[in-house]
Design an enzyme around this catalytic site. Structure first.
Site, mmCIF file in Angstrom:
data_model
loop_
_atom_site.group_PDB
_atom_site.id
_atom_site.type_symbol
_atom_site.label_atom_id
_atom_site.label_comp_id
_atom_site.label_asym_id
_atom_site.label_seq_id
_atom_site.Cartn_x
_atom_site.Cartn_y
_atom_site.Cartn_z
ATOM 1 N N THR A 227 0.954 -1.337 0.064
ATOM 2 C CA THR A 227 0.068 0.029 0.042
ATOM 3 C C THR A 227 1.029 1.193 0.316
ATOM 4 O O THR A 227 2.012 1.243 0.329
ATOM 5 C CB THR A 227 -0.863 0.137 1.415
ATOM 6 N N ASP A 228 0.242 2.275 -0.378
ATOM 7 C CA ASP A 228 1.053 3.610 -0.141
ATOM 8 C C ASP A 228 0.630 3.628 1.229
ATOM 9 O O ASP A 228 -0.004 2.895 1.944
ATOM 10 C CB ASP A 228 0.079 4.718 -0.831
ATOM 11 N N TRP A 229 1.542 4.550 1.917
ATOM 12 C CA TRP A 229 1.677 4.748 3.528
ATOM 13 C C TRP A 229 0.282 5.212 4.169
ATOM 14 O O TRP A 229 -0.006 6.117 4.136
ATOM 15 C CB TRP A 229 2.852 5.648 3.707
#
Ligand code: BGC
Length: 792
Positions: A227-229
Site C-alpha cells: 500500500t501507499d503509506w
C-alpha cells in the site's frame, strides 16, 4: 528450504506479521524461519533514508545524491539517462543497506496544477512507460527492488487520501494504466505501490479488478503489491483483492487478519498467497551486505543528466552568453536554487552546487541583486528597486525565477498556474528597463508566462537536482547545448486546460475528457498552447529527410535522416506520431508511437530508426472488454514536436471492424471533449455519476480540515496542527539559513498532509502513535457524539 516449506512452518500470527510493515520502512522479520526484514526507502529521485524509521519527509535523511526529478529527466527523452540514474541510486541504496526503492512514480500528468507532477514523467503514457521501464532496469540491475507508484489514477493531491477517480475504462486502459502495464510486462518490477484513492468507487487497496484481474491475470505480474503509506481501508478485503503488504504497518491489522481467519471471514489460503509472494520478495531483494559507492561521481552524473534535459523555450539570439561580458543576475533562486520537490521525495543532498557556486567556479563576470525572497509571495519593492537600479548598468539581465517549495509540493495542488507574485513584479519591472532579459526557470510544472513575448530567452531547468547550478551555467554560456523537449503541454493560460475549473475540488473527480489528455486534447481540437508537447529549441538546427516506412510482421519501422545543419554539436529528440483514421470510437488526432534521441556533431548526419508494433495502434473497447485494431490508413509523422511535423507517410492497416454503441460516444465525436455534460459523461461510463459525500456527519473518510466546522472537530484539528504550527514558530525565530528553510518547509508539508488527510488514513500511517480507535474517537467527538462506539 523452499517457500512452501517455510510457509508450512509459519504460525497464523507470523503470516499476518509478514504481510504488515514495521517501523515505517521495514517488513517484519520472522525469526522462527530465519527470514530477515527488508528495508524500503523513498524514492524516486535519490535516496531518502532516515536514520531510524521515517516520517514521510519532514526530518532530514542520510546524505545522498539528489538527481533531477522525473519531470526533468522526462524532458531528456533518453532511456539511457534513466538507466544511469536508476543504477546510481541503486548503488546508493546498496551503500546504505536499503533493499527496495519507493519509485518510480509513473502517474499521468492530467492537470498541470497537481502538486506532485514534479515526481511524474509525462502526460503521455508511452513516454512514462518507456522512461519508467529504463529506470526500473537501472535500479533492479544492481539488485535493488523498486515499487512502481502510485497504482493507479492518482492524479491530484487535495483529495488523494479519499478521492474517487471517476474514469471510463477506455481512458484507464489507454492512458492511466498503460505505463504501469509496460513496466510490469517489460521489467518484472519487485513491487507496485497501490494508491490511496478510489477508482470508480473502490479504493485501490481493496480493488480486486485492479490488483488481481488486470495486474496479475492480464499482465502476469508476479511481484508484491504494497500500500501507499496508510492506504489500507479494509485489510481483509485487501487480502482477498490481492494486496500483499500493508505499509507502514504497526496497526491493528495484524490482529485483525488473525481474527478474520479464526472467525472464518478470511480464507487462510488467500493469506497464504500473499505470504508466498512476500517470501519471494524478501528472499530476492534483501541483502545483508553493504557496498561502498562513489557519491562524487554521482554528483557529476547529476549535472550531465540535468544538462541533457533542460528545455530552451525561447531564444532570440541572446543565448549562449558571452563569457567575457558582465551581466546582472536577479532572483534569489540564483543562490537558493530550487532543485528538488518537497515531501516524501525530499533528499538531503550529499553535495550542492547552485548557479551562483557554478558562476563563481567558472569565474563568470556578474553582479547580483536578490530581487525577491523565495519564502514569500508578496513583491518586495526595495529588492525590486535594487535590481532595477543594478540593471541600468548592463545590457543583459538574467532572471532566476520559478516555483518555490511553498508554491508546489506533495500533499497539495497549486491554486493556479502562476509564478509567485513577487517574481512577476520583478520581471515586469526589469522588462520596463528595455534590457535583454533571459529568464531561467526552475520548478516541477508548467507556469503561465505573461512575460513570454517581452523577454529575449527562456531556459527551463525544471528541477535539475543537486548539481543543477553547473548544468545551468554550462547551458547559458554554451559549454553545453540544450536538447530537452517538453514531456507535457504548456498551456498559455490555465483557463485553456480541460476541466481546469473543476480540478481537485471534491471527492469525486470526473475524468470527463476521457482519452483526450494533454496534447491528445489540444491537437485534436486545434487549441493554441504556449508550448506544445515535445517542443524544445537548441543552439543549432536540424534538418530531416528521407523518410522510409518498413514492415516486418506486426513491427513497423520508420527511418529517416537527421542532419545537424548549424555550427554547434547538439542533440535532437525525434518523435514519431500516428494520425489515426476515422473509427467508431472517438480518437485523438495524433498519438506518440516512438521516439529517439540522436546526438550529432556540427554538420553530421545520422539515420534514425523508430519502431513500434501494430498492437500499439489498438483501442480498448469497453463494451467488449478487449483491445481491437481499427483498420484504415494511418498517417505516420516524423516530428520535432507534436505540432511540428517534418516528414510524413502513410500505411494501410487491415485491422478489424469494431461494433460499439455509437450513441455512447456521440458527445465526444460531435462536440468538444472539454465541454462534456454530466449526462454525456454518465453515458460514456455506462453508469450514473456518484454523489459527493456530505461533510456532515463527519466520517473516517472526511477531510480533516472539514472538522473545523464543529466545535469538537475544531479542537481536534487544532491539536493535530499543533506540531506543524510549533515548527513554524520555531523556524520564524531562527536567523535566515538552511535550518530555517527546512523547518518552514517541513511545517508547510505537515500542514498540507494534515488538512487533506482523513482520520482513517492518518491512523493507518501512524503506527502505534495514533491507533485506529483514536481515529474513531476523533470522528465521534467531531460529531458531538461523546458516547460513540469505539470502532466504526
Ligand atoms: C507517498 C509515497 C511515499 C510514502 C513513503 C506516501 O505518503 O505518497 O509516495 O513513498 O509516503 O514515504
Amino acid at each position: 528450504m523452499n517457500k512452501n516449506e517455510i510457509l508450512k512452518q509459519m504460525t497464523l500470527k507470523e503470516k499476518a506479521r509478514l504481510v504488515s510493515g514495521h517501523n515505517f520502512m521495514f517488513t517484519n522479520a520472522i525469526a522462527s524461519v530465519g527470514l530477515p526484514a527488508a528495508e524500503c526507502s523513498d524514492g524516486p529521485h535519490g535516496l531518502r533514508k532516515q536514520a531510524s524509521g521515517g516520517d514521510n519527509g519532514i526530518e532530514k535523511s542520510e546524505p545522498a545524491t539528489s538527481f533531477p526529478t522525473s519531470a526533468c529527466t522526462a524532458c531528456g527523452w533518453d532511456r539511457e539517462n534513466l538507466k544511469k540514474v536508476g543504477k546510481a541510486i541503486a548503488q546508493e541504496c546498496r551503500s546504505y543497506g536499503v533493499d527496495v526503492l519507493l519509485g518510480p512514480g509513473v502517474n499521468i500528468k492530467r492537470n498541470p496544477r497537481c502538486g506532485r507532477n514534479f515526481e511524474y514523467f509525462s502526460e503521455d503514457p508511452y513516454v512514462a512507460g518507456e522512461l519508467g521501464s529504463a529506470f526500473v532496469e537501472g535500479v533492479q540491475g544492481e539488485g535493488v527492488g523498486v515499487s512502481v507508484k502510485h497504482f493507479a489514477a492518482n492524479n491530484n493531491e487535495e483529495y488523494r487520501f479519499m478521492g474517487n477517480s471517476v474514469v471510463d475504462e477506455r481512458a484507464l486502459r489507454e492512458i492511466y494504466l498503460r505505463a504501469f502495464e509496460k513496466i510490469v510486462r517489460r521489467t518484472a518490477p519487485a513491487s507496485l505501490m497501490c494508491a490511496y484513492n478510489q477508482i470508480n468507487g473502490t479504493f485501490c487497496s481493496e480493488n480486486a479488478w485492479l490488483l488481481t484481474d488486470v495486474l496479475r491475470k492480464e499482465w502476469g505480474f508476479d511481484g508484491i503489491v504494497m500500500t501507499d503509506w496508510g492506504a489500507v481501508k479494509d485489510r481483509v478485503k485487501g487480502i482477498v483483492a490481492g494486496l500483499d503488504l500493508e505499509m507502514p504497518g504497526d496497526t491493528y491489522c495484524t490482529d485483525e487478519i488473525v481474527k478474520a481467519v479464526r472467525e472464518g471471514r478470511l480464507e487462510e489460503s488467500a493469506l497464504d498467497e500473499c505470504v508466498l509472494r512476500m517470501l519471494d520478495f524478501v528472499g530476492k531483494w534483501h541483502h545483508d551486505d553493504k557496498k561502498a559507492c562513489d557519491f562524487a561521481a554521482h554528483h557529476a552524473l547529476a549535472a550531465e543528466i540535468a544538462k541533457d534535459c533542460a528545455v530552451l523555450l525561447k531564444n532570440e539570439g541572446v543565448l549562449p552568453l558571452d563569457k567575457e561580458k558582465k551581466v546582472l543576475v536577479a532572483g534569489e533562486f540564483f543562490e537558493k536554487m530550487r532543485y528538488q520537490g518537497a515531501g516524501s521525495s525530499m533528499i538531503n543532498p550529499a553535495y550542492l552546487t547552485t548557479p551562483r557556486d557554478a558562476f563563481d567556479e567558472k569565474g563568470l563576470p556578474y553582479a547580483y541583486a536578490k530581487g525577491y525572497r523565495e519564502q514569500s509571495e508578496a513583491a518586495d519593492e526595495t529588492l525590486i528597486a535594487e535590481a532595477v537600479k543594478g540593471a541600468k548598468n548592463y545590457d543583459t539581465v538574467l532572471v532566476f525565477a520559478g516555483l518555490s517549495d511553498y508554491a508546489e509540493s506533495e500533499g497539495g495542488d497549486r491554486p493556479n498556474m502562476r509564478l509567485p507574485e513577487n517574481q512577476l513584479a520583478l520581471i515586469d519591472a526589469l522588462v520596463a528597463e528595455n534590457k535583454e532579459i533571459v529568464v531561467v526557470l526552475f520548478g516541477g510544472s508548467p507556469v503561465e508566462m505573461p512575460f513570454a513575448d517581452k523577454v529575449s530567452a527562456i531556459l527551463d531547468m525544471y528541477l535539475p537536482g543537486q548539481n543543477g547550478g553547473t548544468a545551468t551555467a554550462d547551458l547559458l554560456y554554451g559549454d553545453a547545448n540544450p536538447s530537452g523537449k517538453l514531456a507535457e503541454t504548456w498551456a498559455a493560460d490555465y483557463a485553456d486546460v480541460p476541466y481546469g475549473g473543476e480540478f481537485a475540488r471534491r471527492v469525486n473527480e470526473l475524468y470527463k475528457e476521457s482519452v483526450f489528455v494533454g496534447y491528445r486534447y489540444y491537437s485534436t481540437y486545434g487549441r493554441n498552447v504556449r508550448y506544445p508537447f515535445g517542443y524544445g529549441l537548441s543552439y543549432t538546427q536540424f534538418a530531416y529527410s528521407d523518410m522510409q516506412v518498413g514492415r516486418c510482421g506486426k513491427e513497423i519501422t520508420v527511418q529517416c535522416k537527421v542532419k545537424n545543419v548549424g555550427s554547434r554539436d547538439g542533440a535532437e529528440v525525434v518523435q514519431l506520431y500516428s494520425e489515426n483514421p476515422a473509427c467508431v470510437l472517438p480518437r485523438p488526432k495524433r498519438e506518440l508511437r516512438a521516439f529517439g534521441k540522436v546526438r550529432l556533431r556540427a554538420g553530421e548526419e545520422k539515420e534514425v530508426s523508430l519502431t513500434f508494433s501494430e498492437d500499439d495502434l489498438r483501442v480498448y473497447v469497453p463494451e467488449q472488454k478487449r483491445w481491437a485494431l481499427p483498420g484504415g490508413t494511418y498517417r505516420l509523422c516524423v516530428a520535432a514536436s507534436s505540432e511540428d511535423i517534418r516528414l510524413a507517410d502513410e500505411i494501410a492497416v487491415a485491422g478489424e471492424k469494431i461494433a460499439v454503441d455509437e450513441k455512447r460516444y456521440e458527445a465526444y465525436r460531435n462536440g468538444d471533449a472539454a465541454h462534456i455534460s454530466d449526462a454525456d459523461f454518465a453515458a460514456l461510463l455506462g453508469t450514473s455519476l456518484p454523489e459527493d459525500p456530505s461533510d456532515f456527519p463527519i466520517t473516517l473518510e472526511t477531510r480533516l480540515d472539514r472538522y473545523q466546522k464543529t466545535p469538537g472537530g475544531k479542537q481536534i484539528y487544532d491539536t493535530l496542527l499543533k506540531v506543524a504550527n510549533e515548527m513554524r514558530l520555531r523556524a520564524q525565530s531562527l536567523p535566515d539559513g538552511t535550518e530555517k528553510d527546512n523547518l518552514l518547509k517541513g511545517a508547510m508539508f505537515m500542514t498540507r498532509i494534515m488538512s487533506t488527510n482523513s482520520a482513517r488514513s492518518l491512523a493507518m500511517s501512524s503506527g502505534p502513535k495514533l491507533p485506529y480507535e483514536a481515529a474513531c474517537a476523533f470522528v465521534n467527538i467531531a460529531n458531538g457524539n461523546y458516547n460513540g462506539e469505539a470502532r466504526q
